[in-house]
Design an enzyme around this catalytic site. Structure first.
Site, PDB file in Angstrom:
ATOM      1  N   GLU A 197      -6.473   7.046   7.588  1.00  0.00           N
ATOM      2  CA  GLU A 197      -5.394   6.042   7.590  1.00  0.00           C
ATOM      3  C   GLU A 197      -5.555   5.121   6.396  1.00  0.00           C
ATOM      4  O   GLU A 197      -6.680   4.861   5.943  1.00  0.00           O
ATOM      5  CB  GLU A 197      -5.445   5.205   8.873  1.00  0.00           C
ATOM      6  CG  GLU A 197      -5.288   6.009  10.142  1.00  0.00           C
ATOM      7  CD  GLU A 197      -5.616   5.202  11.391  1.00  0.00           C
ATOM      8  OE1 GLU A 197      -5.303   5.676  12.479  1.00  0.00           O
ATOM      9  OE2 GLU A 197      -6.202   4.100  11.278  1.00  0.00           O
ATOM     10  N   TYR A 221      -2.132   0.396  14.646  1.00  0.00           N
ATOM     11  CA  TYR A 221      -2.910   1.634  14.504  1.00  0.00           C
ATOM     12  C   TYR A 221      -3.983   1.865  15.563  1.00  0.00           C
ATOM     13  O   TYR A 221      -4.711   2.854  15.483  1.00  0.00           O
ATOM     14  CB  TYR A 221      -3.593   1.668  13.138  1.00  0.00           C
ATOM     15  CG  TYR A 221      -4.326   0.397  12.771  1.00  0.00           C
ATOM     16  CD1 TYR A 221      -5.478   0.003  13.440  1.00  0.00           C
ATOM     17  CD2 TYR A 221      -3.854  -0.427  11.741  1.00  0.00           C
ATOM     18  CE1 TYR A 221      -6.148  -1.156  13.108  1.00  0.00           C
ATOM     19  CE2 TYR A 221      -4.503  -1.593  11.402  1.00  0.00           C
ATOM     20  CZ  TYR A 221      -5.661  -1.955  12.084  1.00  0.00           C
ATOM     21  OH  TYR A 221      -6.306  -3.108  11.754  1.00  0.00           O
ATOM     22  N   CYS A 255      -1.115 -33.977 -17.045  1.00  0.00           N
ATOM     23  CA  CYS A 255      -0.565 -34.888 -18.044  1.00  0.00           C
ATOM     24  C   CYS A 255       0.281 -35.909 -17.301  1.00  0.00           C
ATOM     25  O   CYS A 255       1.235 -35.540 -16.595  1.00  0.00           O
ATOM     26  CB  CYS A 255       0.292 -34.112 -19.052  1.00  0.00           C
ATOM     27  SG  CYS A 255       1.266 -35.192 -20.127  1.00  0.00           S
TER      28      CYS A 255
END
Length: 669
Positions: A113, A225, A424
Site C-alpha cells: 500500500e 486502510y 522592516c
C-alpha cells in the site's frame, strides 16, 4: 568509550528524540528529516541493547509517538495504534522477508500500500454511523477530534446498508492535496501568517483547530486502510479492503497483492518515480503479510507488528552551488532570505532558488559564500537547503551574513522577541510594503476590485498615482493621466473605476481584512467585526477587551493596539471613511422571544457541543440579555464551554462571577 560516556550518549539521544517526537506529533512542526530521525533511533536502540542498565524506561524506542495535546478530550484506543518498523533499502526488505519465511514458511502473500504522508486517524462506527474520531496520540490514547473529522467529505457519516458489524474501528490517514496546500499557504503568506512547511503539517494543524467551521473551509481528504473488529470477519487483509470499498469508504486504488518479495520490490521501484505524478504526498510503501492467521502467528514487538514493515523513500536530494543570497520584503515587512542556486534538476523540475526561511536557518546551516549545498524537495513544495558539503568549501569563503538593513529602503531591520523573522518597520515608506498592502487590499478575499490587478497597482505606483490605499478612491480624478498611459484603454479605465466604486459596498469585515493588519486574516477580521460592530469601538478597545473576543489571543491583540496607535493609520482610515467605505456592520433587528434574561449580562467562552457561540449569543439577546466584551464586576454570568481560556476562568473566579454551562443557560429561559 567509558560507562559514563555511554550513559551520557544514551541520555542525550533520548532527550533529543523525545523533543523531535514532540515537534512532530504534537506541534506538527518537525525539525529533522525522517531518515535522520530513524538513524538516531536505530543508534539509540543499539546502545540500549548493549547497555540495558542505562536505558530510560520512557525511551523513544519503546513509544510510538509524542504526548497528547491538552486541547481535546483524551480517548484510550480500543486497539493500540502501533507504528511500523522502517527500512530504507532493498537488503533490509530481503532480511524482513527471510524472517517471515523462517517463521511461517513460503506459502504467503504480501499486500503493498502507498504510505500517505498525513495524520493517522482512528474512526469508530456504531450501527453504521460515525461515532468517534481519535488521533494516534501516543499510540495508547489520542485526541477526540470527531467534530472536525465530520467536516471531511470523503469520510462517510452513515454507511451504505450492507453487511457490516454493529461496532468496528477503521484506521486511515488524513491529508491535504498539494494544490490545496499551495493555495491556502499563499493565503497565509498574504495575511502575514507563518506558512506551513508541507501539506502534512497543514493537515495536522487543521485537524487540531478548535473551530470546526474553519476546518470545513480547508479541503482535507482521507484514505482508509485498516479494519479492526472483536470478531474476525475476513481471512485476509485484501478481502477486508474490498469490503471497505463496498461499505462506502475511500480506499486507495493503488494497492497491490504480491506473491513474492520481487513483486514487492517492483512495486516500490515503480512508485519511487511515479509518486511525483500523484496529487498528494507519499513517503514510502507499507508491506503487510496478507493472511490474518499468519499475522497472528507472527505477532508483535513492544511497539510494532512483526508482519508489516514500512519502506521509506529517501527524499530526492541533489547537490548544487550557492550563487548568492537575496532578500524579499513582504507586505508585512518580513524579510525572507532566498538562496539563488546553479540550476539543477530535482523531482522532475529545474530548481534555481530555495528558501532559507530566516536568519536562524543561515546560522544552523553555517552557510558560506559559494558553498556546495544539498537541496531537497521531499514533502516540501518549495525546495530547501538541507545541509552543506563542507569538503568542497573554498578556503577563504566568507560566512553568509544576514543583512541588517532593508534591501528596498535601507531602514534598520528589527526582530521582535520570540520571533524568527526580521522586519522592516518603515511600512509607510518601503516600496514593496506599500505596493504589497495595496495588492492585498484589492484581492478577492478583501475588496475584490474588478479591473484592478497586481500589475496595474505596480504600474500606478511607479507613475506616482498611488501611494496609499486611500489613493485608489481618488483615481477618478486622474482619468486624463490614465488615458495617456500604455495599455490603458478607455474601456479598461471605465471598468476599473466602476470596480472601485462598487467596492465601497463591501462589508466592514472585508474592509478590515483589506487594511492588512498583521495577523488579522479573513476569519479573524470577521470575528472582530461581529464582536466590536464598528471601527471606532475596535480602535479604542483595550487589551482585555480585545482578548475577550472570540479567538483573539495575545499576539493579535498586541498587533491591533500597535496598528491603531499609529497616527498615519488613523488618518488613512479617516480618508477611507470619507470615500464612503463601510466601517460598521449592519445591526440586525433583534426580535425578543421573552424578557427572561432582561437586565442580565453574559460572556460566552469555550467550545460547545450543541450550539455555536453565535447561536448562544442570539439566544441570550432574543431573551433580553446583553453580551459584554470583557470580564468585570458588571458581569452576571460566564457561559463556559470546553477549553475555555485559563485567564478568563481565573478572573471570573476572582470576581466571584457565576460560571454556568449552556444547559444551565437554557434552563434559565
Amino acid at each position: 568509550m567509558s560507562s559514563n560516556e555511554i550513559k551520557k550518549q544514551i541520555e542525550v539521544l533520548t532527550a533529543e528524540l523525545k523533543q523531535h517526537n514532540y515537534n512532530y506529533y504534537v506541534l506538527a512542526m518537525p525539525t529533522i528529516a525522517d531518515y535522520d530521525f530513524d538513524q538516531k533511533l536505530k543508534q539509540l536502540a543499539e546502545l540500549e541493547k548493549q547497555h540495558p542498565e542505562f536505558a530510560d524506561p520512557d525511551s523513544p524506542t519503546q513509544k510510538v509517538g509524542g504526548e497528547v495535546t491538552k486541547e481535546f478530550v483524551t480517548v484510550r484506543h480500543r486497539w493500540p495504534m502501533l507504528s511500523l518498523g522502517n527500512t530504507y533499502n532493498a537488503q533490509e526488505l530481503l532480511d524482513f522477508d527471510q524472517r517471515i519465511r523462517k517463521a511461517i514458511g513460503d506459502n504467503f502473500e504480501y499486500v503493498c500500500e502507498l504510505k500517505f504522508d498525513g495524520l493517522s486517524m482512528s474512526l469508530t462506527y456504531e450501527n453504521g454511523q460515525l461515532a468517534r474520531a481519535v488521533t494516534r496520540g501516543d499510540g495508547v490514547q489520542g485526541d477526540d477530534v470527531t467534530t472536525n473529522i465530520r467536516t471531511i467529505h470523503t469520510i462517510p457519516k452513515k454507511l451504505n446498508k450492507v453487511d457490516y458489524p454493529e461496532l468496528f474501528e477503521i484506521r486511515g490517514e488524513v491529508f491535504m492535496h498539494r494544490k490545496a496546500f499551495e493555495r491556502l499557504n499563499n493565503e497565509r503568506i498574504e495575511n502575514g501568517e507563518v506558512p506551513y512547511a508541507n501539506p502534512r503539517n497543514f493537515a495536522s494543524g487543521t485537524v487540531k483547530m478548535q473551530d470546526s467551521a474553519e476546518v470545513a473551509k480547508r479541503p482535507l481528504d482521507c484514505f482508509l486502510y485498516g479494519l479492526y473488529t472483536d470478531k474476525t470477519l475476513f481471512k485476509t487483509h485484501w478481502e477486508s479492503l474490498e469490503a471497505l470499498k463496498k461499505w462506502g469508504f475511500n480506499v486507495n486504488d493503488h494497492s497491490r497483492l504480491c506473491n513474492n518479495i520481487d513483486k514487492v520490490l517492483e512495486f516500490i521501484n515503480y512508485w519511487d518515480t511515479e509518486r511525483f505524478n500523484l496529487s498528494y504526498d507519499i513517503d514510502g510503501i507499507v508491506i503487510k503479510v496478507n493472511h490474518y492467521g499468519q499475522q497472528q502467528e507472527l505477532g508483535f514487538t513492544a511497539k510494532s507488528p512483526r508482519w508489516a514493515i514500512s519502506y521509506k523513500f529517501k527524499a530526492e536530494r541533489v547537490e548544487t552551488e550557492l550563487l548568492s543570497v537575496s532578500y524579499q520584503v513582504g507586505r508585512t515587512g518580513a524579510v525572507t532570505p532566498v538562496a539563488n542556486l546553479q540550476p539543477v534538476l530535482l523531482a522532475g523540475t529545474t530548481v534555481k532558488r530555495a528558501t532559507l526561511h530566516n536568519a536562524n536557518e543561515i546560522i544552523r546551516l553555517d552557510l558560506h559564500e559559494g558553498d556546495s549545498v544539498y537541496v531537497e524537495k521531499g514533502g516540501e513544495i518549495i525546495p530547501k537547503i538541507i545541509s552543506v558539503n563542507t569538503e568542497k568549501r573554498h578556503q577563504n569563503a566568507a560566512p553568509v551574513a544576514y543583512i541588517t538593513t532593508c534591501p528596498a529602503c535601507g531602514t534598520q531591520l528589527e526582530r521582535k522577541e520570540g520571533e524568527a523573522a526580521f522586519y522592516c518597520s518603515n511600512d509607510e515608506g518601503c516600496p514593496p510594503q506599500i505596493v504589497g498592502k495595496m495588492q492585498h487590499f484589492i484581492n478577492r478575499k478583501a475588496m475584490n476590485i474588478d479591473g484592478l490587478g497586481d500589475e496595474t497597482i505596480e504600474t500606478l505606483y511607479q507613475k506616482g498615482l498611488l501611494r496609499h490605499i486611500s489613493d485608489i478612491y481618488l483615481l477618478h480624478e486622474h482619468s486624463d493621466e490614465l488615458k495617456q498611459m500604455e495599455r490603458f484603454g478607455e474601456k479598461s479605465i471605465t471598468n476599473m473605476l466602476d470596480g472601485i466604486e462598487k467596492s465601497k459596498q463591501m462589508p466592514f469585515e472585508r474592509v478590515l481584512f483589506g487594511l492588512g493588519i498583521r495577523y488579522v486574516g479573513a476569519t479573524v477580521a470577521k470575528k472582530l467585526a461581529l464582536h466590536f460592530k464598528n471601527i471606532d469601538a475596535l480602535s479604542k478597545a483595550t487589551y482585555d477587551e480585545l482578548i475577550a473576543a472570540e479567538e483573539i489571543g495575545d499576539r493579535i491583540a498586541l498587533s491591533l493596539i500597535e496598528y491603531f496607535s499609529g497616527e498615519v493609520h488613523q488618518q488613512e482610515i479617516q480618508k477611507l471613511k470619507d470615500a464612503g467605505l463601510q466601517f460598521a456592520i449592519e445591526e440586525k433587528e433583534i426580535t425578543l422571544t421573552s424578557h427572561k434574561l432582561a437586565g442580565k449580562t453574559f460572556i460566552i467562552s469555550g467550545v460547545f457541543e450543541k450550539f455555536s457561540r453565535d447561536e448562544l449569543k442570539d439566544i441570550i439577546e432574543q431573551n433580553g440579555g446583553k453580551i459584554l466584551s470583557s470580564i468585570s464586576a458588571k458581569l452576571n454570568y460566564l457561559v463556559a464551554g470546553d477549553n475555555m481560556g485559563p485567564a478568563k476562568l481565573e478572573k471570573a473566579n476572582k470576581l466571584n462571577i457565576p460560571i454556568i454551562s449552556d444547559e444551565e443557560l437554557m434552563g434559565m429561559i
